[in-house]
Design a protein around this motif. Sequence first.
Motif, PDB file in Angstrom:
ATOM      1  N   ALA A   1       0.839  -1.209   0.000  1.00 32.97           N
ATOM      2  CA  ALA A   1       0.000   0.000   0.000  1.00 32.97           C
ATOM      3  C   ALA A   1       0.868   1.251   0.000  1.00 32.97           C
ATOM      4  N   ILE A   2       1.972   1.223   0.729  1.00 35.94           N
ATOM      5  CA  ILE A   2       2.902   2.360   0.774  1.00 35.94           C
ATOM      6  C   ILE A   2       3.491   2.591  -0.615  1.00 35.94           C
ATOM      7  N   GLU A   3       3.927   1.503  -1.244  1.00 36.21           N
ATOM      8  CA  GLU A   3       4.516   1.625  -2.581  1.00 36.21           C
ATOM      9  C   GLU A   3       3.489   2.126  -3.596  1.00 36.21           C
ATOM     10  N   LYS A   4       2.264   1.626  -3.482  1.00 38.43           N
ATOM     11  CA  LYS A   4       1.210   2.036  -4.405  1.00 38.43           C
ATOM     12  C   LYS A   4       0.897   3.518  -4.254  1.00 38.43           C
ATOM     13  N   ALA A   5       1.066   4.030  -3.026  1.00 41.71           N
ATOM     14  CA  ALA A   5       0.790   5.447  -2.757  1.00 41.71           C
ATOM     15  C   ALA A   5       1.941   6.348  -3.193  1.00 41.71           C
ATOM     16  N   GLY A   6       3.012   5.737  -3.745  1.00 41.82           N
ATOM     17  CA  GLY A   6       4.132   6.542  -4.231  1.00 41.82           C
ATOM     18  C   GLY A   6       5.125   6.916  -3.145  1.00 41.82           C
ATOM     19  N   LEU A   7       5.058   6.231  -1.996  1.00 42.66           N
ATOM     20  CA  LEU A   7       5.982   6.506  -0.897  1.00 42.66           C
ATOM     21  C   LEU A   7       7.085   5.452  -0.868  1.00 42.66           C
ATOM     22  N   ASN A   8       8.204   5.815  -0.246  1.00 43.29           N
ATOM     23  CA  ASN A   8       9.303   4.878  -0.031  1.00 43.29           C
ATOM     24  C   ASN A   8       9.063   4.077   1.229  1.00 43.29           C
ATOM     25  N   PHE A   9       9.335   2.786   1.221  1.00 43.30           N
ATOM     26  CA  PHE A   9       9.327   2.019   2.471  1.00 43.30           C
ATOM     27  C   PHE A   9      10.772   1.736   2.834  1.00 43.30           C
ATOM     28  N   ILE A  10      11.191   2.150   4.014  1.00 43.71           N
ATOM     29  CA  ILE A  10      12.569   1.935   4.456  1.00 43.71           C
ATOM     30  C   ILE A  10      12.643   0.533   5.061  1.00 43.71           C
ATOM     31  N   GLY A  11      12.837  -0.421   4.185  1.00 43.31           N
ATOM     32  CA  GLY A  11      12.830  -1.832   4.544  1.00 43.31           C
ATOM     33  C   GLY A  11      12.633  -2.633   3.280  1.00 43.31           C
ATOM     34  N   PRO A  12      12.586  -3.957   3.379  1.00 50.76           N
ATOM     35  CA  PRO A  12      12.401  -4.794   2.181  1.00 50.76           C
ATOM     36  C   PRO A  12      11.103  -4.468   1.445  1.00 50.76           C
ATOM     37  N   ASN A  13      11.149  -4.510   0.123  1.00 51.63           N
ATOM     38  CA  ASN A  13       9.986  -4.178  -0.708  1.00 51.63           C
ATOM     39  C   ASN A  13       8.901  -5.246  -0.595  1.00 51.63           C
ATOM     40  N   SER A  14       7.751  -4.982  -1.142  1.00 53.47           N
ATOM     41  CA  SER A  14       6.597  -5.873  -0.983  1.00 53.47           C
ATOM     42  C   SER A  14       6.808  -7.230  -1.654  1.00 53.47           C
ATOM     43  N   ILE A  15       7.555  -7.267  -2.765  1.00 51.99           N
ATOM     44  CA  ILE A  15       7.810  -8.556  -3.429  1.00 51.99           C
ATOM     45  C   ILE A  15       8.687  -9.431  -2.533  1.00 51.99           C
ATOM     46  N   THR A  16       9.723  -8.829  -1.949  1.00 55.44           N
ATOM     47  CA  THR A  16      10.570  -9.570  -1.006  1.00 55.44           C
ATOM     48  C   THR A  16       9.754 -10.008   0.200  1.00 55.44           C
ATOM     49  N   GLN A  17       8.874  -9.118   0.684  1.00 55.70           N
ATOM     50  CA  GLN A  17       8.024  -9.474   1.829  1.00 55.70           C
ATOM     51  C   GLN A  17       7.173 -10.699   1.486  1.00 55.70           C
ATOM     52  N   ALA A  18       6.648 -10.742   0.269  1.00 58.89           N
ATOM     53  CA  ALA A  18       5.792 -11.858  -0.128  1.00 58.89           C
ATOM     54  C   ALA A  18       6.573 -13.162  -0.217  1.00 58.89           C
ATOM     55  N   ARG A  19       7.786 -13.078  -0.764  1.00 57.26           N
ATOM     56  CA  ARG A  19       8.568 -14.295  -0.978  1.00 57.26           C
ATOM     57  C   ARG A  19       9.303 -14.766   0.263  1.00 57.26           C
ATOM     58  N   ALA A  20       9.597 -13.845   1.182  1.00 52.13           N
ATOM     59  CA  ALA A  20      10.410 -14.219   2.335  1.00 52.13           C
ATOM     60  C   ALA A  20       9.724 -13.944   3.673  1.00 52.13           C
ATOM     61  N   GLY A  21       8.824 -12.964   3.723  1.00 53.92           N
ATOM     62  CA  GLY A  21       8.230 -12.564   4.996  1.00 53.92           C
ATOM     63  C   GLY A  21       7.268 -13.576   5.573  1.00 53.92           C
ATOM     64  N   LYS A  22       6.425 -14.168   4.723  1.00 50.95           N
ATOM     65  CA  LYS A  22       5.510 -15.204   5.183  1.00 50.95           C
ATOM     66  C   LYS A  22       6.282 -16.516   5.310  1.00 50.95           C
ATOM     67  N   LYS A  23       6.132 -17.171   6.442  1.00 48.34           N
ATOM     68  CA  LYS A  23       6.977 -18.329   6.747  1.00 48.34           C
ATOM     69  C   LYS A  23       6.772 -19.486   5.769  1.00 48.34           C
ATOM     70  N   ASP A  24       5.536 -19.654   5.261  1.00 45.51           N
ATOM     71  CA  ASP A  24       5.323 -20.755   4.325  1.00 45.51           C
ATOM     72  C   ASP A  24       5.993 -20.464   2.981  1.00 45.51           C
ATOM     73  N   GLU A  25       5.852 -19.223   2.494  1.00 42.77           N
ATOM     74  CA  GLU A  25       6.478 -18.859   1.221  1.00 42.77           C
ATOM     75  C   GLU A  25       7.999 -18.909   1.336  1.00 42.77           C
TER      76      GLU A  25
END
Length: 967
Positions: A140-164
Amino acid sequence: MAKKVDYYKKNPLIHRDRRLSKSSSKWVRSFSCEDLRPLIVCRGPIRKEAMDVYEEMGINHYGILLSEKDSIVYPNALAPELRQLTDPSRVHRVPDYTGASKEERVERINQIIQIAKDNNYDSIFAGYGFMAEDEEFVAAIEKAGLNFIGPNSITQARAGKKDEAKRTALEVNVSVTPGIDDVTVRTLLKKHPTRESLLALVKSEGLSCDEKILGDSKVSLESLANHILFASYAKGIDLFSIDELCAQVQVEVTEMFRKYPRSRVRLKAIGGGGGKGQRILGASLLVAKEVTEEAIAKAAAEAPGLVREVLNEVKANGVGDNKNVLVELNIEQTRHNEIQLLGNGEWCVSLGGRDCSVQMHEQKLLEVSVTKEGLEAAIERARAAGNEKEVKSLQNDLTILGRMEEEGARFGQAVGLDSASTFECIVDRDRHYFMEVNTRIQVEHRVTELCYSLKFTNPDDPNDFFVVESLVEAMALLARHKKRVPKPERIKRFGASAEARLNATDASLSPHAGGIIRYWSPPIEGEVRDDQGICLNNPDTDVFMTYTVAGAYDSNIALLLTKGENRLESYQYLSRVLRKTKLRGTNLATNLQFHYGLVNWFIANGVNSKPTTRFVVPYLTLVGTLKEEANKLDPVTAFLQMKKHYAARIGEMFADEPEAQAAELKNISNILDRKGTLLTRPMEVLLDDPHLLAGWLSLNKDNFRLEGGRVVWLRNPLVILDETYEYLNMSYDPKAPAAEIIWDHDNKVLQDALAFYSELRKRLKLGKEDFFKINELLQSEKAPKGFDDSTWQQVRSAHFGYEAGVEILGTLFLIGDRTKFYDFCVDEDMDIIIPEHLNDPDLQARMKKILVPPPATKADEIVSPCGGMYYAQEAPGMPQFIKEGDHFEKGQPLFIIEVMKMFNKITAPFSGTVDKILIEGGEGVIVTKGQPLFKITPDEKFVEVDPKELEKQRRECTIEYLKAVLS
């Protein structure tokens, strides 16, 4: 105006100029981040750290987000950071950070983004809270045109969820823990087992799915079901009930128990973290004589209730939430190691490891650095000392560290890591298993910062570079400049580091919310204290400001860090930090003394020893046995009985000389009276706090031995007494309150005695540790060389006077012996030997009550064991645990107390019947420790023990102890 104190003046991590814009190099200046405008949406020490680092980087337009749970619901818990950030236009408020439901979470995300846009922030930093690894939030932050100071949403999806993350790990050949990661898929397939039924489900529910996947008959049923599940999350509907999920988990757990007999199983929510959303079941199978189908079924029957607890804890129990739960083999006797990662999306580097095995309730307590350089140096020291088994053990650690660092970097590159993350593993002797990735900065990140700096070099000029020592700074640098940032070289900073988490917990390490901090001593030189600014005095008056430890969030109050050239140095400095820390308040309980005792246990037994994740509970149980035995000893009674012993001894020696007898009796009485408080005050402190006693016994384990049940001193007990005052931070200081130090007349007696033995050693030409030799000489009436007979008799008489009564300290060693304290030790391989009886669940539960006695209660009521949020049922829509008129059995769940984000299921301490439920509302009601909750009729009558009888038993036990130290 009062003098202002620079709180961070002595902190080696803070107050260096990080403004790259001031560099003479054009290339370095191009990496300036001064135009970054971040909104800090986290709390605790990381918020204060980010504020400091941003200011040092020249980032002046930053703001902070406050939760009203911190600043309104709990009076005097106002964010201490406001003493630094006094511009109200940069301070923003929300009811809480994440919301209690999915709807509230979405609302909060939109609210935070709007705050950022309305106040001209271009970036959001979420620290190490749950929001830092919330894929939906980051997207949502990225979609709003803001920077997230941390891993991007694609990395979050592939690594943040324990099953993925587990699936990704398997794809890139990373070792993983045995288990399953698709229980939700299996639940759906149980209900819709064919392709046709799955396609019909898509149509009936109107799910938006990829037509190519739906029409491809080569796509496996599992992949199709997974795709459909994600479509259901997007729509916000459930395709199966929690009951159906729980039933499937129970089936999978049963199969795990069959496949791995005498093992436990861990349930882990895919969105958990920080110890939340995890439960272990199957403890009964570890000790079962025979693992039968009936025993397996009984153990697996716990699964449904634990699944609900897990989902509740991570707030994944709403309609449309991803409720996947990992079902993994719990690798017993493991160590928890993690690798710090940093990447820019193209490169990924490993920055050494951290051992986080010392933990309880799945939350870390003590963390130490594990680096290639540190292990190589430790191996050389062990080899020089001839400890070949330790050498082999450390070499194994070095090999495993190399594998984990390589796999971590490979995994980070595979998921496109573009910030800081942590690659977490469990280590089982010579093997390791990938556990999860935390797609955020960790609480313990400074452990790595103290060991390594990052050198970023101009690819066109090796002499053009800049150095970064803060991971928070590196994250801002990567968020601002992204793939322009070159791959850094890690540079050794210090040889080792350690971190103790100062938490609001009682002596048994149970969360303790609501206390008020009224005083906290300033950091000592070299101490790194991250406490979100609680220690910052009022900037105008320089007066300490009281702070309420709120219960809405986790129990952490501060992070205490030290460094050294090696691990022993870092532990020794941490011991000094803990000893010098004075923390006072109202209804305040912390784990400060636990850490002090534990760190000294490691110093005495081996800092390279290898605690596992199962270390703390048996260690606490051992400390509980110390407390139980210490309660039997009264030092004042012991001292008075010792006076009688000396009187009887004098009476026998001078039985035929009445006048001499009277004179000697008066003399010995005066000598002992002068030592009364000198000896009993430190003993009372040690006997009162078993954590302090555990550390003291550990440090003194080589200073005595037992012969025929009697204590034999191997060092001068007066020297040990002096060290004991130092250990208790009670050494003489004329500026300190008398209640906190050795009293001046006691100090004079002690210093005179030490000066006497120092001079005697010089005259006899003996070393400091030659107590045995000195003692042997003093037993002889014959004067040694350099002394005439008259002087030697005076020396012997003085020796008798100085040593008289000091043997009472030996009773403390007897406590250690009778509790088998020293059986909890370290072998030559650096493995920790835990006596089997300390793993007994019944003993553990009983010792927990010894460490922290339950609140006073009447025989006809059950009270809350701690403060927190009361729940009468396991989850919304579930029946109450107990109703009025119900009979309950001992061990039956009665209610849940949520304290500091931990859900504690409280069981009945005895059997009885509920006459009346006293608490109104029943759900989400705040209760206090000792508050009556139920009126009950117990099955058995309670008989109170007569206090006079207890006192008589204590006196008899004290006399028995004394006999073993007096010859």
